[in-house]
Design a protein around this motif. Structure first.
Motif, PDB file in Angstrom:
ATOM      1  N   SER A 187       1.173  -1.051   0.396  1.00 54.99           N
ATOM      2  CA  SER A 187       0.245   0.322  -0.052  1.00 54.99           C
ATOM      3  C   SER A 187       0.808   1.614  -0.136  1.00 54.99           C
ATOM      4  N   SER A 188       1.507   1.047   0.672  1.00 56.31           N
ATOM      5  CA  SER A 188       2.495   2.363   0.856  1.00 56.31           C
ATOM      6  C   SER A 188       3.797   2.734  -0.449  1.00 56.31           C
ATOM      7  N   ILE A 189       4.015   1.829  -0.776  1.00 54.78           N
ATOM      8  CA  ILE A 189       4.621   1.796  -2.040  1.00 54.78           C
ATOM      9  C   ILE A 189       3.373   2.371  -3.127  1.00 54.78           C
ATOM     10  N   ALA A 190       2.692   1.511  -3.606  1.00 48.75           N
ATOM     11  CA  ALA A 190       1.005   2.470  -4.282  1.00 48.75           C
ATOM     12  C   ALA A 190       1.225   3.793  -4.258  1.00 48.75           C
ATOM     13  N   GLN A 191       1.175   4.030  -3.392  1.00 53.37           N
ATOM     14  CA  GLN A 191       0.980   5.254  -3.038  1.00 53.37           C
ATOM     15  C   GLN A 191       1.800   6.833  -3.509  1.00 53.37           C
ATOM     16  N   SER A 192       2.707   6.464  -3.541  1.00 55.70           N
ATOM     17  CA  SER A 192       4.380   6.699  -3.609  1.00 55.70           C
ATOM     18  C   SER A 192       5.226   6.691  -4.435  1.00 55.70           C
ATOM     19  N   LEU A 193       4.730   5.727  -5.605  1.00 54.10           N
ATOM     20  CA  LEU A 193       5.127   5.345  -7.363  1.00 54.10           C
ATOM     21  C   LEU A 193       3.871   5.456  -8.073  1.00 54.10           C
ATOM     22  N   LYS A 194       4.995   5.795  -9.174  1.00 52.41           N
ATOM     23  CA  LYS A 194       3.797   5.282  -9.893  1.00 52.41           C
ATOM     24  C   LYS A 194       3.013   3.855 -10.538  1.00 52.41           C
ATOM     25  N   VAL A 195       2.075   3.900 -10.267  1.00 50.40           N
ATOM     26  CA  VAL A 195       2.029   1.939 -10.773  1.00 50.40           C
ATOM     27  C   VAL A 195       1.254   0.980 -12.080  1.00 50.40           C
ATOM     28  N   TYR A 196       2.421   1.466 -12.671  1.00 51.68           N
ATOM     29  CA  TYR A 196       2.099   1.036 -14.316  1.00 51.68           C
ATOM     30  C   TYR A 196       0.954  -0.455 -14.388  1.00 51.68           C
ATOM     31  N   LYS A 197      -0.318  -0.712 -14.574  1.00 54.98           N
ATOM     32  CA  LYS A 197      -0.489  -1.753 -16.335  1.00 54.98           C
ATOM     33  C   LYS A 197       0.240  -2.283 -16.148  1.00 54.98           C
ATOM     34  N   VAL A 198       0.014  -3.837 -16.342  1.00 53.04           N
ATOM     35  CA  VAL A 198       1.412  -4.564 -16.495  1.00 53.04           C
ATOM     36  C   VAL A 198       0.544  -5.232 -18.009  1.00 53.04           C
ATOM     37  N   GLU A 199      -0.371  -4.593 -18.895  1.00 53.43           N
ATOM     38  CA  GLU A 199      -0.853  -4.797 -20.169  1.00 53.43           C
ATOM     39  C   GLU A 199      -0.090  -3.134 -20.651  1.00 53.43           C
ATOM     40  N   GLU A 200       0.063  -2.426 -19.983  1.00 54.19           N
ATOM     41  CA  GLU A 200       1.143  -1.331 -20.595  1.00 54.19           C
ATOM     42  C   GLU A 200       2.487  -1.519 -20.570  1.00 54.19           C
ATOM     43  N   LEU A 201       2.693  -2.654 -19.588  1.00 51.52           N
ATOM     44  CA  LEU A 201       4.682  -3.137 -20.400  1.00 51.52           C
ATOM     45  C   LEU A 201       4.469  -4.264 -21.215  1.00 51.52           C
ATOM     46  N   GLU A 202       3.509  -4.588 -21.300  1.00 50.70           N
ATOM     47  CA  GLU A 202       4.055  -5.911 -21.986  1.00 50.70           C
ATOM     48  C   GLU A 202       3.189  -5.359 -23.613  1.00 50.70           C
ATOM     49  N   SER A 203       2.626  -3.728 -23.670  1.00 47.91           N
ATOM     50  CA  SER A 203       2.624  -3.014 -25.115  1.00 47.91           C
ATOM     51  C   SER A 203       4.084  -2.414 -25.249  1.00 47.91           C
ATOM     52  N   ALA A 204       4.774  -2.256 -24.006  1.00 48.16           N
ATOM     53  CA  ALA A 204       6.024  -1.951 -24.431  1.00 48.16           C
ATOM     54  C   ALA A 204       6.977  -2.664 -24.942  1.00 48.16           C
ATOM     55  N   THR A 205       6.615  -4.112 -24.575  1.00 48.59           N
ATOM     56  CA  THR A 205       8.276  -4.296 -24.711  1.00 48.59           C
ATOM     57  C   THR A 205       7.176  -5.622 -25.885  1.00 48.59           C
ATOM     58  N   GLN A 206       6.557  -5.395 -26.289  1.00 47.83           N
ATOM     59  CA  GLN A 206       5.755  -6.528 -27.107  1.00 47.83           C
ATOM     60  C   GLN A 206       5.648  -7.713 -26.895  1.00 47.83           C
ATOM     61  N   ASP A 207       4.395  -8.105 -25.989  1.00 49.54           N
ATOM     62  CA  ASP A 207       4.182  -8.989 -24.460  1.00 49.54           C
ATOM     63  C   ASP A 207       5.811  -9.617 -24.182  1.00 49.54           C
ATOM     64  N   PHE A 208       6.748  -8.650 -24.158  1.00 46.34           N
ATOM     65  CA  PHE A 208       8.112  -9.352 -23.687  1.00 46.34           C
ATOM     66  C   PHE A 208       8.909 -10.306 -24.099  1.00 46.34           C
ATOM     67  N   SER A 209       8.783  -9.703 -25.561  1.00 47.17           N
ATOM     68  CA  SER A 209       9.612 -10.562 -27.232  1.00 47.17           C
ATOM     69  C   SER A 209      11.632 -10.562 -26.736  1.00 47.17           C
ATOM     70  N   PRO A 210      11.071 -11.766 -26.861  1.00 42.08           N
ATOM     71  CA  PRO A 210      12.366 -11.941 -27.195  1.00 42.08           C
ATOM     72  C   PRO A 210      13.671 -10.723 -27.589  1.00 42.08           C
ATOM     73  N   LYS A 211      13.184 -10.130 -28.771  1.00 42.79           N
ATOM     74  CA  LYS A 211      14.041  -9.452 -29.283  1.00 42.79           C
ATOM     75  C   LYS A 211      13.789  -8.093 -28.169  1.00 42.79           C
ATOM     76  N   CYS A 212      13.407  -7.732 -27.265  1.00 42.90           N
ATOM     77  CA  CYS A 212      13.777  -6.871 -26.507  1.00 42.90           C
ATOM     78  C   CYS A 212      14.547  -7.403 -25.049  1.00 42.90           C
ATOM     79  N   LEU A 213      14.665  -8.479 -25.296  1.00 39.84           N
ATOM     80  CA  LEU A 213      15.507  -8.849 -24.046  1.00 39.84           C
ATOM     81  C   LEU A 213      17.098  -7.956 -23.783  1.00 39.84           C
ATOM     82  N   LEU A 214      17.224  -7.197 -22.848  1.00 40.12           N
ATOM     83  CA  LEU A 214      18.933  -6.933 -22.982  1.00 40.12           C
ATOM     84  C   LEU A 214      19.537  -8.133 -22.269  1.00 40.12           C
TER      85      LEU A 214
END
Length: 647
Positions: free
Chosen positions: A338-365
């Protein structure tokens, strides 16, 4: 016999007068302007070494006055770290202060002889006198008596162009103050029209503690301009505390001014209560919904740390996760979420999946770190398991441009996702290790020293400027990232731990975790942890930066102690030839570095790798040394930089 004992005691007190004032330091009063009188009953020569430690982190204030009104000029005058000074005052490194503005200055205070001091070097100008230097140029941070004592010169006059050591007034907390929670002493420069209570209030300090720290009483609390007043602090000072306190009111305001006007009907304020009620209801509903959301999630996995075997010489020790516990979320874990969620930006997992092409190996660093794009900005997304609330809480409270910035978090299906700023030039290791097949990635001399300074500043911030202080524990080239300007950012804080309460002492652990080549002997052999563990790791990293060789390759040349690789270079220091130094420095920099400065860096590395932790410098000293090397390199080797970059 009794007379002999009495004589011994008298001699002891004459030789060591500071033992008489174990509880406080005597205020200097007006003796700072009397350069003839030698009054040993005050702190005219400096504050006595009656503190718990012989060296400590301390703070000064300085009032800007041209030409000393910029971050750079004040740092140079007071021998302070420019980066730390700018951060402490929440300004950029190119900032210009208004004339008379109070500036906070970090310094390292040390007991030299019988008094504490932090030394600055000043080049004498025409028309200078010891009195003017102490009270005008340095504003009262030193005294003419202290400067004269430091000079120890046969000449009466001071001459333009010559260098003068100026002892700055600082002190370390006494045992009594430390027991009361005092961690730092601030040498506050008094100016006209100030008084003890107002200065204490501005720093949130009890007036009685300030009076006691300066050997003053309520009846004898007169203070004078151009003198220092010690302010005991539990936390580092902030810029907001340097705002000049307002003058005291001459008379209390009339009571009628505090009462509401009878002409205003109470009904006019009903809308205020309605608004407060509505907002309170919304907040309460949001909090309840948040708790329900998190209670539906499954329990994450606890970390289990393994002790490395002897065969794991240079491999990073992984932290496997145990099987999931079939229990409900406990209240402590839910509270942390609760304390973390109130003080940091909380992303939706869908946002992160879209950002990484569904965590594609192409995006793996590397490992479980992915490159992503969120709203047009590049980010690094690290997928993690287990309870990482401590790491997130730490990253949410520390802010330094040489530490990677945590942008936000996501928690989904038992996994944490940490979203970081993206460093476009990747890990430092990609740029420093010599590749026999050839590589276009090459750092010149000044870039390498700047990177070393950046890492040192980041570690110094963790050791000295966070509450609580932290030991990083995991320094290696893969955990140092380079941004677009080749400035370093430390990342991967999963092994960092609080050093609160250690005060330079050691803590024991039976869980040896990290990369063996970078781990200090006392940690590897006995599980001893202190900030000096990071100093050793930094020495190894700087050795890699300078030589272009991986630590595992360097260990092949020694029997046991890594510092053995420096022996031949240090032995050749006083000879005319620099053959050993030439062989030591990265061959890709051959002829493109200043040998004398390179030798200074070798000595610094040797100090960091000392087997005795107490003999190693602290990171503040390391930062100052590398800052001087970088400044000198920039001043004398500009053409060199161009030739290296053109390769």
């Amino acid at each position: 016999m009794s007379s002999l004992c009495f004589l011994f005691v008298c001699c002891f007190l004459l030789l060591y007068p500071h033992v008489l004032i174990q509880a406080q330091q005597p205020y200097i009063k007006e003796f700072n302007t009397d350069c003839v009188t030698r009054n040993t009953s005050t702190s005219v020569y400096g504050y006595a070494c009656n503190g718990l430690n012989h060296t400590c982190q301390a703070y000064l204030t300085f009032r800007s006055n041209p030409p000393y009104n910029t971050v750079a000029s004040i740092s140079t005058l007071l021998n302070a770290n420019q980066t730390q000074l700018s951060q402490l005052n929440s300004v950029s490194q190119t900032y210009t202060f208004a004339t008379g503005q109070t500036v906070l200055v970090p310094t390292r205070c040390s007991c030299l002889g019988q008094v504490y001091q932090a030394n600055a070097t000043y080049v004498i100008r025409s028309g200078d006198t010891v009195f003017l230097i102490a009270n005008d140029t340095f504003g009262g941070l030193s005294t003419c008596q202290a400067i004269e004592t430091e000079r120890n010169s046969k000449t009466v006059n001071i001459y333009p162009g010559s260098k003068l050591t100026v002892p700055l007034r600082c002190a370390c907390p006494t045992q009594k103050q430390a027991a009361d929670g005092v961690k730092y002493l601030l040498s506050y420069l008094v100016t006209w029209g100030q008084w003890v209570s107002a200065i204490s209030d501005s720093f949130g300090v009890d007036t009685e503690m300030t009076l006691e720290a300066n050997g003053l009483s309520e009846q004898d609390d007169m203070i004078y301009p151009f003198t220092t007043l010690l302010i005991p602090l539990s936390n580092p000072p902030s810029r907001l505390q340097t705002i000049a306190p307002p003058p005291p009111p001459s008379t209390p305001p009339p009571p009628s001014l505090l009462e509401p006007s009878p002409a205003t009907p109470a009904s006019d304020h009903k809308w205020v209560y309605v608004l407060v009620g509505v907002l309170g209801g919304v907040v309460l509903a949001f909090a309840i919904g948040l708790c329900v959301f998190f209670f539906k999630k499954k329990k994450v996995l606890p970390p289990v740390v393994v002790v490395p075997s002897a065969s794991q010489s240079f491999e990073a020790v992984e932290k496997p996760w145990d099987k999931k516990l079939d229990v409900d979320e406990d209240s402590e874990f839910m509270e942390s979420l609760s304390s973390i969620a109130q003080s940091l930006k909380v992303y939706k997992v869908e946002e992160l999946e879209s950002a990484t092409q569904d965590f594609s190996p192409k995006c793996l660093l590397k490992g479980s770190v992915y490159q992503g794009t969120i709203r047009g900005e590049l980010v690094a997304i690290k997928k993690m398991h287990g309870d990482v609330s401590n790491e997130i809480r730490m990253l949410n409270t520390i802010h330094h441009h040489n530490l990677v910035n945590l942008l936000g978090v996501c928690f989904s299906d038992g996994h944490w996702y940490l979203v970081y700023e993206f460093a476009v030039n990747g890990p430092l290791g990609d740029w420093i290790y010599y590749n026999a097949q050839g590589s276009n990635k090459l750092l010149n001399w000044m870039q390498r020293i700047q990177i070393g300074l950046d890492v040192a500043n980041g570690l110094d911030y963790l050791h000295s400027y966070t509450t609580p202080p932290y030991v990083y524990k995991n320094l290696e080239s893969s955990n140092v990232l380079l941004d677009g300007d080749f400035r370093a950012k430390i990342t991967n804080f999963d092994l960092a731990r609080s050093a609160e309460g250690q005060e330079g002492q050691f803590a024991l652990t039976r869980h040896i975790v990290g990369t063996r080549g970078y781990m200090s002997p006392e940690y590897l052999e006995n599980g001893l942890i202190s900030t000096k563990l990071d100093v050793y790791g930094f020495g190894v990293l700087l050795l890699e930066i300078v030589t272009g060789k991986h630590v595992s390759d360097l260990y092949e040349k020694v029997n046991k102690n890594l510092s053995e690789v420096l022996y031949d270079v240090l032995e050749e220091e006083n000879t005319d030839k620099n053959e050993k130094l030439t062989d030591f420095i990265d061959q890709r920099l051959r002829g493109n570095y200043p040998p004398q400065l390179a030798m200074s860096v070798v000595k610094l590395i040797d100090g960091c790798l000392d087997k005795d932790p107490s003999a190693r410098p602290d990171m503040n000293e390391v930062s100052q040394c590398l800052s001087r090397v970088l400044t000198t390199s920039q001043a004398g080797d500009l053409s060199l930089t161009i030739s290296v970059q053109a390769r």
